[in-house]
Enzyme design. Structure first.
Site, mmCIF file in Angstrom:
data_model
loop_
_atom_site.group_PDB
_atom_site.id
_atom_site.type_symbol
_atom_site.label_atom_id
_atom_site.label_comp_id
_atom_site.label_asym_id
_atom_site.label_seq_id
_atom_site.Cartn_x
_atom_site.Cartn_y
_atom_site.Cartn_z
ATOM 1 N N SER A 59 94.366 26.953 27.960
ATOM 2 C CA SER A 59 95.282 25.825 28.047
ATOM 3 C C SER A 59 95.631 25.621 29.519
ATOM 4 O O SER A 59 96.161 26.529 30.160
ATOM 5 C CB SER A 59 96.531 26.151 27.222
ATOM 6 O OG SER A 59 97.518 25.170 27.395
ATOM 7 N N LYS B 83 91.740 23.012 26.998
ATOM 8 C CA LYS B 83 92.865 22.198 26.510
ATOM 9 C C LYS B 83 93.659 21.741 27.713
ATOM 10 O O LYS B 83 94.022 22.545 28.568
ATOM 11 C CB LYS B 83 93.719 23.052 25.575
ATOM 12 C CG LYS B 83 95.107 22.499 25.284
ATOM 13 C CD LYS B 83 95.749 23.270 24.130
ATOM 14 C CE LYS B 83 97.221 23.511 24.359
ATOM 15 N NZ LYS B 83 97.844 24.299 23.269
ATOM 16 N N LYS C 98 97.036 19.738 29.171
ATOM 17 C CA LYS C 98 98.366 19.228 28.858
ATOM 18 C C LYS C 98 98.391 17.777 29.326
ATOM 19 O O LYS C 98 97.926 17.474 30.443
ATOM 20 C CB LYS C 98 99.428 20.045 29.594
ATOM 21 C CG LYS C 98 99.562 21.473 29.069
ATOM 22 C CD LYS C 98 100.122 21.496 27.659
ATOM 23 C CE LYS C 98 100.477 22.916 27.230
ATOM 24 N NZ LYS C 98 100.986 22.974 25.847
ATOM 25 N N ASP D 15 96.991 18.333 24.672
ATOM 26 C CA ASP D 15 98.261 18.719 24.027
ATOM 27 C C ASP D 15 99.396 17.975 24.725
ATOM 28 O O ASP D 15 99.619 18.151 25.923
ATOM 29 C CB ASP D 15 98.449 20.231 24.151
ATOM 30 C CG ASP D 15 99.706 20.740 23.435
ATOM 31 O OD1 ASP D 15 100.438 19.921 22.830
ATOM 32 O OD2 ASP D 15 99.956 21.970 23.480
ATOM 33 N N GLU E 108 96.844 17.426 20.189
ATOM 34 C CA GLU E 108 97.874 18.316 19.656
ATOM 35 C C GLU E 108 99.265 17.730 19.867
ATOM 36 O O GLU E 108 99.602 17.297 20.972
ATOM 37 C CB GLU E 108 97.735 19.671 20.370
ATOM 38 C CG GLU E 108 98.688 20.756 19.891
ATOM 39 C CD GLU E 108 98.434 22.099 20.586
ATOM 40 O OE1 GLU E 108 97.327 22.314 21.126
ATOM 41 O OE2 GLU E 108 99.345 22.938 20.604
ATOM 42 N N ASP F 199 101.526 21.359 16.124
ATOM 43 C CA ASP F 199 102.052 22.615 16.663
ATOM 44 C C ASP F 199 103.549 22.655 16.327
ATOM 45 O O ASP F 199 103.938 23.110 15.245
ATOM 46 C CB ASP F 199 101.777 22.656 18.181
ATOM 47 C CG ASP F 199 102.357 23.865 18.901
ATOM 48 O OD1 ASP F 199 103.068 24.657 18.274
ATOM 49 O OD2 ASP F 199 102.106 24.035 20.125
ATOM 50 N N LYS G 168 101.231 29.631 15.211
ATOM 51 C CA LYS G 168 101.860 30.599 16.123
ATOM 52 C C LYS G 168 102.827 31.410 15.282
ATOM 53 O O LYS G 168 103.749 30.831 14.699
ATOM 54 C CB LYS G 168 102.649 29.874 17.227
ATOM 55 C CG LYS G 168 101.810 29.056 18.187
ATOM 56 C CD LYS G 168 102.678 28.336 19.216
ATOM 57 C CE LYS G 168 101.821 27.523 20.167
ATOM 58 N NZ LYS G 168 102.650 26.682 21.083
ATOM 59 N N GLY H 17 99.325 29.857 21.556
ATOM 60 C CA GLY H 17 99.911 30.897 22.407
ATOM 61 C C GLY H 17 101.233 30.442 22.987
ATOM 62 O O GLY H 17 101.545 29.246 22.994
HETATM 63 O O1 OSB Z 1 102.268 23.889 23.320
HETATM 64 O O2 OSB Z 1 100.730 25.269 22.945
HETATM 65 C C1 OSB Z 1 101.752 24.970 23.556
HETATM 66 C C2 OSB Z 1 102.591 27.632 26.193
HETATM 67 C C3 OSB Z 1 103.960 27.743 26.018
HETATM 68 C C4 OSB Z 1 104.589 26.950 25.090
HETATM 69 C C5 OSB Z 1 103.843 26.029 24.329
HETATM 70 C C6 OSB Z 1 102.463 25.917 24.483
HETATM 71 C C7 OSB Z 1 101.839 26.717 25.466
HETATM 72 C C8 OSB Z 1 100.410 26.656 25.777
HETATM 73 C C9 OSB Z 1 99.759 27.867 26.412
HETATM 74 O O3 OSB Z 1 99.744 25.665 25.614
HETATM 75 C C10 OSB Z 1 99.116 28.780 25.430
HETATM 76 C C11 OSB Z 1 98.816 30.143 25.987
HETATM 77 O O4 OSB Z 1 97.801 30.306 26.658
HETATM 78 O O5 OSB Z 1 99.611 31.101 25.739
HETATM 79 MG MG MG Z 2 101.056 23.044 21.759
#
Ligand code: OSB
Ligand code: MG
Length: 381
Positions: free
Chosen positions: A135, A161, A163, A188, A213, A238, A262, A290
């Site tokens: 990500s 992925k 953001k 995402d 996402e 999510d 998660k 994550g």
């Molecule tokens: O939205 O998936 C998410 C990290 C912290 C809070 C929300 C998200 C994320 C990530 C990173 O996208 C995922 C990771 O590598 O831990």
């Molecule tokens: Mg997410």
């Protein structure tokens, strides 16, 4: 297993690089590590609540309060033989899934250790390696992003992925697709859009994304269902999926075609497994998300992702992507085929390094069963 002592530790971990989403930016990761002691064993669980209520309403402070004053007192000194029993005991306490999940994860680790099997095996895992995606946070400009993607692909990550947010979306995806036409790519939004953005969001269909996402609000299912009917790109939820019931309702109304699981967000591994099973029955693929976990939370996630319906690459990256030095040994590493190996040792299958945990600790609290007040003792002394 009788839960003899529950220890809470608030630790702070410094990220190797800042992580920025549509709604917040993280440079350090505070979290709570829960240790449950029983019969000479110690089980570990990580609470993924962060510094502020950005991803969900929970924070390190709310989780500490709820763990100390409600969750630990509800279970301390009692015997539990299954996660179902533990979950039933915590049921009267509403909400606070991340606090509950941390306690439950520590209990699962204990259960697996007591049976001398890995957590993956106890959960019903079937894979010895899990697929690893990465990500990538919002970057300062498009050239830096392209360079970051290049670097991560060279390391072997199977899926990228990105953001996104209004102002960092279509133009960015267009540039990424021009440079990397064939990679497995997704975006995402962390709830950055509303249904009024429908005409804008329709344009996502031109990029051949694996999924988008959480485009809409963190609590919404209804508008997502409307949006999914208008998009070719699959929606993955999510934030909106907080319970197995949410998952069922989302699938019933067509609010998504994929679910990111998660354990922290859904109140623990038991609920995570229930969502996995429901999706499997309905032919809906899942993957493990994550929360920038330390090695403890990562080990929990790796075990979960070894279940059979985790068929898409996970947001479970190598330890080195997050930390200069993790608090566990051995660190999680990316294999040449873009996977991470599922540990086979008892419980989490990784060793928590006491000196590193100690160094990262900001505060700690050991909780033991409340002493019985004996008849006639009241008012004495
Ligand atoms: O939205 O998936 C998410 C990290 C912290 C809070 C929300 C998200 C994320 C990530 C990173 O996208 C995922 C990771 O590598 O831990
Ligand atoms: Mg997410």
């Amino acid at each position: 297993m009788r839960l003899e002592t529950i220890e809470l530790r608030q630790i702070t971990m410094e990220l190797v690089e800042p992580f920025e989403t549509s709604g917040w930016r993280e440079t350090v990761r505070p979290c709570i590590i829960v240790t449950v002691y029983s019969d000479g064993l110690a089980g570990y669980g990580e609470c993924v609540a962060g510094a502020g209520p950005w991803y969900s309403y929970e924070t390190v402070e709310t989780a500490w309060h709820v763990l100390k004053d409600f969750l630990a007192p509800a279970v301390l000194g009692q015997d539990f033989t299954s996660a179902e029993e533990l979950q039933a005991k915590l049921k009267p306490i509403r909400g606070h899934p991340m606090a509950k999940a941390a306690l439950e994860a520590a209990f699962w680790d204990l259960l697996a250790q007591a049976q001398n099997i890995s957590l993956a095996r106890l959960l019903g895992g079937t894979k010895d390696r899990i697929e690893s995606g990465i990500s990538i946070g919002i970057q300062k400009d498009i050239p830096s992003l392209l360079e970051t993607i290049e670097h991560r692909l060279a390391q072997g990550y199977k899926r990228i992925k990105l953001k996104i947010k209004p102002g960092w979306d279509l133009e960015v995806l267009r540039a990424v697709r021009r440079r990397f036409p064939d990679i497995d790519l997704m975006a995402d939004a962390n709830a950055a859009y509303t249904i009024a953005d429908l005409p804008h969001l329709r344009q996502l269909d031109e990029f051949g994304l694996l999924m988008v996402e959480q485009p809409l609000d963190y609590d919404d299912l209804v508008d997502h269902s409307r949006l999914q009917r208008e998009l070719q790109t699959p929606i993955c939820l999510d934030e909106s999926i907080k319970t197995p019931d949410d998952a069922r309702k989302a699938l019933d109304i067509g609010a998504c075609r994929i679910i990111n699981i998660k354990p922290g967000r859904v109140g623990g591994l038991l609920n995570a497994k229930r969502i996995h099973d429901l999706c499997w029955e309905r032919g809906v693929p899942v993957w493990c998300g994550g929360m920038l976990e330390t090695g403890i939370g990562r080990a929990t996630n790796v075990a979960l992702a070894s279940l059979p319906n985790f068929v898409l690459p996970n947001d479970i990256s190598a330890s080195a992507r997050y930390w200069r030095e993790d608090i566990i040994e051995p660190p999680f590493v990316l294999e040449h085929d873009g996977t991470i190996t599922v540990p086979t040792g008892p419980g989490l299958g990784v060793r928590v390094v006491p000196e590193r945990l100690e160094r990262a600790t900001q505060r700690r609290l050991a909780l033991t069963p409340a002493p019985l007040s004996l008849p006639g003792e009241r008012g004495r002394g």
